[in-house]
Write an enzyme that holds these catalytic residues in place. Sequence first.
Site, PDB file in Angstrom:
ATOM      1  N   GLY A  14      25.021  54.393  24.497  1.00  0.00           N
ATOM      2  CA  GLY A  14      25.526  55.662  25.044  1.00  0.00           C
ATOM      3  C   GLY A  14      26.572  56.334  24.174  1.00  0.00           C
ATOM      4  N   GLY A  15      27.086  55.607  23.151  1.00  0.00           N
ATOM      5  CA  GLY A  15      27.966  56.235  22.170  1.00  0.00           C
ATOM      6  C   GLY A  15      29.296  56.687  22.733  1.00  0.00           C
ATOM      7  N   GLY A  63      47.521  69.375  19.767  1.00  0.00           N
ATOM      8  CA  GLY A  63      46.224  70.049  19.683  1.00  0.00           C
ATOM      9  C   GLY A  63      45.827  70.658  21.017  1.00  0.00           C
ATOM     10  CB  ALA A  64      46.163  73.981  22.503  1.00  0.00           C
ATOM     11  NE  ARG A  98      34.770  62.713  18.663  1.00  0.00           N
ATOM     12  CZ  ARG A  98      35.087  61.441  18.933  1.00  0.00           C
ATOM     13  NH1 ARG A  98      36.251  61.130  19.464  1.00  0.00           N
ATOM     14  NH2 ARG A  98      34.226  60.471  18.678  1.00  0.00           N
ATOM     15  CG  HIS A 133      26.438  86.826  50.799  1.00  0.00           C
ATOM     16  ND1 HIS A 133      27.527  87.195  50.029  1.00  0.00           N
ATOM     17  CD2 HIS A 133      26.841  86.881  52.088  1.00  0.00           C
ATOM     18  CE1 HIS A 133      28.538  87.485  50.841  1.00  0.00           C
ATOM     19  NE2 HIS A 133      28.156  87.306  52.094  1.00  0.00           N
TER      20      HIS A 133
HETATM   21  P1  FAD Z   1      28.269  59.481  19.334  1.00  0.00           P
HETATM   22  O1  FAD Z   1      28.209  59.720  20.790  1.00  0.00           O
HETATM   23  O2  FAD Z   1      29.570  59.453  18.660  1.00  0.00           O
HETATM   24  O3  FAD Z   1      27.464  58.158  19.059  1.00  0.00           O
HETATM   25  C1  FAD Z   1      27.394  57.559  17.812  1.00  0.00           C
HETATM   26  C2  FAD Z   1      27.110  56.086  18.005  1.00  0.00           C
HETATM   27  O4  FAD Z   1      26.798  55.514  16.754  1.00  0.00           O
HETATM   28  C3  FAD Z   1      28.315  55.304  18.540  1.00  0.00           C
HETATM   29  O5  FAD Z   1      27.908  54.543  19.650  1.00  0.00           O
HETATM   30  C4  FAD Z   1      28.710  54.399  17.373  1.00  0.00           C
HETATM   31  O6  FAD Z   1      29.210  53.143  17.786  1.00  0.00           O
HETATM   32  C5  FAD Z   1      27.374  54.227  16.674  1.00  0.00           C
HETATM   33  N1  FAD Z   1      27.473  53.895  15.247  1.00  0.00           N
HETATM   34  C6  FAD Z   1      28.192  54.548  14.286  1.00  0.00           C
HETATM   35  N2  FAD Z   1      27.973  53.979  13.078  1.00  0.00           N
HETATM   36  C7  FAD Z   1      27.102  52.959  13.289  1.00  0.00           C
HETATM   37  C8  FAD Z   1      26.497  52.004  12.447  1.00  0.00           C
HETATM   38  N3  FAD Z   1      26.706  51.998  11.126  1.00  0.00           N
HETATM   39  N4  FAD Z   1      25.685  51.087  12.996  1.00  0.00           N
HETATM   40  C9  FAD Z   1      25.443  51.086  14.342  1.00  0.00           C
HETATM   41  N5  FAD Z   1      25.980  51.967  15.187  1.00  0.00           N
HETATM   42  C10 FAD Z   1      26.794  52.897  14.667  1.00  0.00           C
HETATM   43  N6  FAD Z   1      30.696  66.738  24.718  1.00  0.00           N
HETATM   44  C11 FAD Z   1      30.130  67.500  25.686  1.00  0.00           C
HETATM   45  O7  FAD Z   1      29.106  68.143  25.423  1.00  0.00           O
HETATM   46  N7  FAD Z   1      30.666  67.559  26.942  1.00  0.00           N
HETATM   47  C12 FAD Z   1      31.782  66.885  27.278  1.00  0.00           C
HETATM   48  O8  FAD Z   1      32.237  66.968  28.415  1.00  0.00           O
HETATM   49  C13 FAD Z   1      32.416  66.098  26.278  1.00  0.00           C
HETATM   50  N8  FAD Z   1      33.547  65.407  26.571  1.00  0.00           N
HETATM   51  C14 FAD Z   1      34.119  64.641  25.596  1.00  0.00           C
HETATM   52  C15 FAD Z   1      35.293  63.977  25.916  1.00  0.00           C
HETATM   53  C16 FAD Z   1      35.919  63.195  24.961  1.00  0.00           C
HETATM   54  C17 FAD Z   1      37.196  62.474  25.317  1.00  0.00           C
HETATM   55  C18 FAD Z   1      35.342  63.057  23.676  1.00  0.00           C
HETATM   56  C19 FAD Z   1      35.979  62.182  22.639  1.00  0.00           C
HETATM   57  C20 FAD Z   1      34.171  63.726  23.348  1.00  0.00           C
HETATM   58  C21 FAD Z   1      33.551  64.534  24.309  1.00  0.00           C
HETATM   59  N9  FAD Z   1      32.390  65.259  24.029  1.00  0.00           N
HETATM   60  C22 FAD Z   1      31.822  66.040  24.992  1.00  0.00           C
HETATM   61  C23 FAD Z   1      31.753  65.206  22.700  1.00  0.00           C
HETATM   62  C24 FAD Z   1      30.561  64.227  22.730  1.00  0.00           C
HETATM   63  O9  FAD Z   1      31.026  62.955  23.130  1.00  0.00           O
HETATM   64  C25 FAD Z   1      29.908  64.150  21.353  1.00  0.00           C
HETATM   65  O10 FAD Z   1      29.559  65.442  20.912  1.00  0.00           O
HETATM   66  C26 FAD Z   1      28.653  63.291  21.417  1.00  0.00           C
HETATM   67  O11 FAD Z   1      28.952  61.993  21.867  1.00  0.00           O
HETATM   68  C27 FAD Z   1      27.975  63.227  20.052  1.00  0.00           C
HETATM   69  O12 FAD Z   1      26.842  62.428  20.140  1.00  0.00           O
HETATM   70  P2  FAD Z   1      26.271  61.627  18.892  1.00  0.00           P
HETATM   71  O13 FAD Z   1      25.063  60.920  19.391  1.00  0.00           O
HETATM   72  O14 FAD Z   1      26.141  62.523  17.727  1.00  0.00           O
HETATM   73  O15 FAD Z   1      27.404  60.583  18.492  1.00  0.00           O
HETATM   74  P1  NAI Z   2      39.229  70.724  18.981  1.00  0.00           P
HETATM   75  O1  NAI Z   2      38.680  71.096  17.672  1.00  0.00           O
HETATM   76  O2  NAI Z   2      38.626  71.243  20.230  1.00  0.00           O
HETATM   77  O3  NAI Z   2      40.774  71.127  19.052  1.00  0.00           O
HETATM   78  C1  NAI Z   2      41.718  70.641  18.147  1.00  0.00           C
HETATM   79  C2  NAI Z   2      42.944  71.521  18.219  1.00  0.00           C
HETATM   80  O4  NAI Z   2      43.970  70.916  17.453  1.00  0.00           O
HETATM   81  C3  NAI Z   2      42.716  72.910  17.640  1.00  0.00           C
HETATM   82  O5  NAI Z   2      43.244  73.859  18.533  1.00  0.00           O
HETATM   83  C4  NAI Z   2      43.460  72.865  16.317  1.00  0.00           C
HETATM   84  O6  NAI Z   2      43.939  74.131  15.919  1.00  0.00           O
HETATM   85  C5  NAI Z   2      44.588  71.914  16.645  1.00  0.00           C
HETATM   86  N1  NAI Z   2      45.190  71.233  15.507  1.00  0.00           N
HETATM   87  C6  NAI Z   2      44.578  70.761  14.398  1.00  0.00           C
HETATM   88  N2  NAI Z   2      45.476  70.150  13.591  1.00  0.00           N
HETATM   89  C7  NAI Z   2      46.671  70.232  14.215  1.00  0.00           C
HETATM   90  C8  NAI Z   2      47.985  69.778  13.904  1.00  0.00           C
HETATM   91  N3  NAI Z   2      48.228  69.091  12.793  1.00  0.00           N
HETATM   92  N4  NAI Z   2      48.991  70.039  14.768  1.00  0.00           N
HETATM   93  C9  NAI Z   2      48.747  70.734  15.928  1.00  0.00           C
HETATM   94  N5  NAI Z   2      47.525  71.178  16.271  1.00  0.00           N
HETATM   95  C10 NAI Z   2      46.497  70.920  15.434  1.00  0.00           C
HETATM   96  O7  NAI Z   2      39.252  69.122  18.971  1.00  0.00           O
HETATM   97  P2  NAI Z   2      39.465  68.057  20.127  1.00  0.00           P
HETATM   98  O8  NAI Z   2      40.110  68.660  21.314  1.00  0.00           O
HETATM   99  O9  NAI Z   2      40.111  66.899  19.463  1.00  0.00           O
HETATM  100  O10 NAI Z   2      37.996  67.678  20.506  1.00  0.00           O
HETATM  101  C11 NAI Z   2      37.088  67.178  19.506  1.00  0.00           C
HETATM  102  C12 NAI Z   2      35.685  67.576  19.806  1.00  0.00           C
HETATM  103  O11 NAI Z   2      35.207  66.917  20.961  1.00  0.00           O
HETATM  104  C13 NAI Z   2      35.573  69.063  20.070  1.00  0.00           C
HETATM  105  O12 NAI Z   2      35.058  69.660  18.922  1.00  0.00           O
HETATM  106  C14 NAI Z   2      34.637  69.193  21.211  1.00  0.00           C
HETATM  107  O13 NAI Z   2      33.444  69.751  20.755  1.00  0.00           O
HETATM  108  C15 NAI Z   2      34.372  67.775  21.689  1.00  0.00           C
HETATM  109  N6  NAI Z   2      34.725  67.717  23.109  1.00  0.00           N
HETATM  110  C16 NAI Z   2      34.004  68.479  23.982  1.00  0.00           C
HETATM  111  C17 NAI Z   2      34.333  68.503  25.302  1.00  0.00           C
HETATM  112  C18 NAI Z   2      33.558  69.370  26.206  1.00  0.00           C
HETATM  113  O14 NAI Z   2      32.501  69.851  25.824  1.00  0.00           O
HETATM  114  N7  NAI Z   2      34.016  69.619  27.428  1.00  0.00           N
HETATM  115  C19 NAI Z   2      35.434  67.712  25.853  1.00  0.00           C
HETATM  116  C20 NAI Z   2      36.147  66.986  24.833  1.00  0.00           C
HETATM  117  C21 NAI Z   2      35.771  66.986  23.528  1.00  0.00           C
END
Ligand code: FAD
Ligand code: NAI
Length: 469
Positions: A40-41, A182-183, A276, A448
Site C-alpha cells: 500500500g506504500g 511549510g504551509a 517530498r 434539494h
Molecule cells: P508510494 O505510495 O510512495 O509507494 C512506493 C512504495 O515503493 C513504498 O511502499 C516503498 O516502500 C516502495 N519502495 C521504494 N523503493 C523500493 C525498492 N527499491 N524495493 C522495494 N520497494 C520499494 N495523496 C492523495 O492523493 N490524497 C491524500 O489525501 C494524500 N494524503 C497524504 C498524506 C500524507 C501524510 C502523505 C505523506 C502523502 C499523502 N498523499 C496523498 C500523497 C500520496 O501518498 C502519494 O502521492 C502516493 O502514495 C504515491 O504513490 P506511489 O505508488 O507513486 O508511491
Molecule cells: P507541498 O509542496 O504541498 O508544500 C510544501 C510547502 O513548504 C510549500 O508551501 C513550500 O513553499 C514550503 N517550503 C518549502 N521549503 C520551505 C522552507 N525551507 N521553509 C518554509 N517553507 C518551505 O508539500 P507537503 O505539504 O510536504 O506535501 C508533499 C506532497 O504530498 C504534496 O505535493 C502533496 O501532493 C502530497 N499530499 C497530498 C495530500 C492530499 O492530496 N490531500 C495530503 C498530503 C500530502
Amino acid sequence: MADQFDLTVIGSGPGGYVCAIRAAQLGMKVAVVEKMPTFGGTCLNIGCIPSKALLHASELFEEAGHNFSHLGIDIPPPQLNLAQMMTHKDETVAANVNGVSFLFKKNKITPFTGTGSIAGPGKVKVALAGGGEQVIESKHVVIATGSVPATLPGIDIDEERVVTSTGALALGTVPERLLVIGAGVIGLELGSVWARLGSKVTVVEFLDRILPGMDSEVARQFQRILQKQGMEFRLSSKVKSIDKQDDGSLTVRIEPAQGGDMQIIDADVALVAIGRKPYTQALGLETVGIVLDERGRVPVSPAYGTTAENVYAIGDVIVGPMLAHKAEDEGIAVAEIIAGQHGHVNYGAMPSVVYTNPEIASVGKTEDELKAAGIDYKVGKFPFTANGRAKAQLATQGFVKILADVATDRVLGAHIVGKNASEMIEALTVLMEFSGSAEDLARTTAAHPTLSEAIREAALMCGDGAIHI
Ligand code: FAD
Ligand code: NAI
C-alpha cells in the site's frame, strides 16, 4: 533457474499495486517487490489513509466541543482519548493494507518482501527482508518507488520532537506548541489535526502565501478561515535552526525569507512539511542507463517508458503532482500500454483536495493560470451562506467558483471551499472529462436540499445568473 514474469513492479503504493492488479486482469504473470512489511506504500501506511482517519476523528472531537450545544445536544466537554484515536487510525491502516494483500492473492500476483533493484535488462534483484537474495527475470519492469519527505539541511529529524508527516501521525501526546514548517497540504492537514486536539499551531512558510499552486483567491480566504480557527502564520519566513533543549522544548530560529533579523519561536514539536522528493535510492538504474532529471525524477515518455527498453515508471517518482489517484491512474494506463492497449491519463481533469475543515477541492485551471495564459474567462461564484443545506448543517463557510471560457462556455476549472468539497468536486471532474460547458451543469438537476446545489448556482452565474443570490 530465476523466477520468470511478464511484469515486475517495484513498489506497492497506489501506483504499483493498482498497476499490478490491472496487469494481472489483462492476463500477465505479475510480481511485486515491496520493502515495507505491508503493501500500500506511503498512501495506505503513512499518508492518505492514516491522515484521513485522524482528520475525521479530530474533526468530530472539535464538533462535539463546539457545535453540539447550538444544535440542542448538551453534553459535558469531550475528553480526548488519544491512544484510542491512534488505535482507530492503526485499525484503518490495517484494514486497507490487508485489503491489498487479499487483492494480490485474488489476482494471483506473486509478492516479494525485500528491496528491489534493476540488475541489467530483464532482471530484478531482490534483497529479501528475511535475508538472502533472489533474482527475478521479467519481460517488463515498472518502477513505482514513490517519494520520501524532503528535509532541511542541518535539521535533525528524530520523528519524536522534530518530525516528518510520519512522526506527526503517531505522536503519543498532544504537543502544547506545534511549529509547522511549510504551509502546503501536509502542514495544513496535520496542523489542523493537532490544533483541533489542543495544540497552539504556528506555520512558517517560505513564500508570501499558503498552498502554492492552488487558486490564490481560494488560498487567501482559506488562510483567514484557518486564522479564525487559531492557526498562526509566519509567511515569507524560513527556519534557520532548531535546538533541542534539555527540558524537552525546541528553540526555533526563523528569519525573513530575503534575510533580516532573526526571531525565536519556542515549540514542543516541529513538523517539517516542505515537500517530498522522488525515491530511487540503490535502484540500479545505472545498470540499464537511466539518468535522473534535475529534480531526481525518472524521466519518462508520454507512454511512461524510460530510456531503457521495457522499463517504465509511474507515480511520485516521475513528473507531475504527487497524488495517490494520479499514481493509480498511471498504474492502470501503463499496464494497458504494456498489454498493447491505449492507456491514457487526462491530467487536465485531475482533482486535488486538502482535507481540512472546510475542505478545499479543485480541478482544472486556477484563475491565476488563466490570467497568465491570456485566456478570456468568466467566473461564477456562489457562497455557501446562500445554500439551505449548508445553513442547516452549520457549514456556511466557503464557496464554489467555476471558471468557464467566454467564447465556448466550456468549464476550464472549478474550485470549492466547503464541507464535503472532496465529494462534490467529482461532478465537476466528470463534466470536465466530457468537455462540458457551464450551461450543461446549470441545466442538470441537483437534489434539494444539498450542498451540491451551490455548484449548479455557480454554473448559472456563468450565464444569466443564480437564483438564490
Ligand atoms: P508510494 O505510495 O510512495 O509507494 C512506493 C512504495 O515503493 C513504498 O511502499 C516503498 O516502500 C516502495 N519502495 C521504494 N523503493 C523500493 C525498492 N527499491 N524495493 C522495494 N520497494 C520499494 N495523496 C492523495 O492523493 N490524497 C491524500 O489525501 C494524500 N494524503 C497524504 C498524506 C500524507 C501524510 C502523505 C505523506 C502523502 C499523502 N498523499 C496523498 C500523497 C500520496 O501518498 C502519494 O502521492 C502516493 O502514495 C504515491 O504513490 P506511489 O505508488 O507513486 O508511491
Ligand atoms: P507541498 O509542496 O504541498 O508544500 C510544501 C510547502 O513548504 C510549500 O508551501 C513550500 O513553499 C514550503 N517550503 C518549502 N521549503 C520551505 C522552507 N525551507 N521553509 C518554509 N517553507 C518551505 O508539500 P507537503 O505539504 O510536504 O506535501 C508533499 C506532497 O504530498 C504534496 O505535493 C502533496 O501532493 C502530497 N499530499 C497530498 C495530500 C492530499 O492530496 N490531500 C495530503 C498530503 C500530502
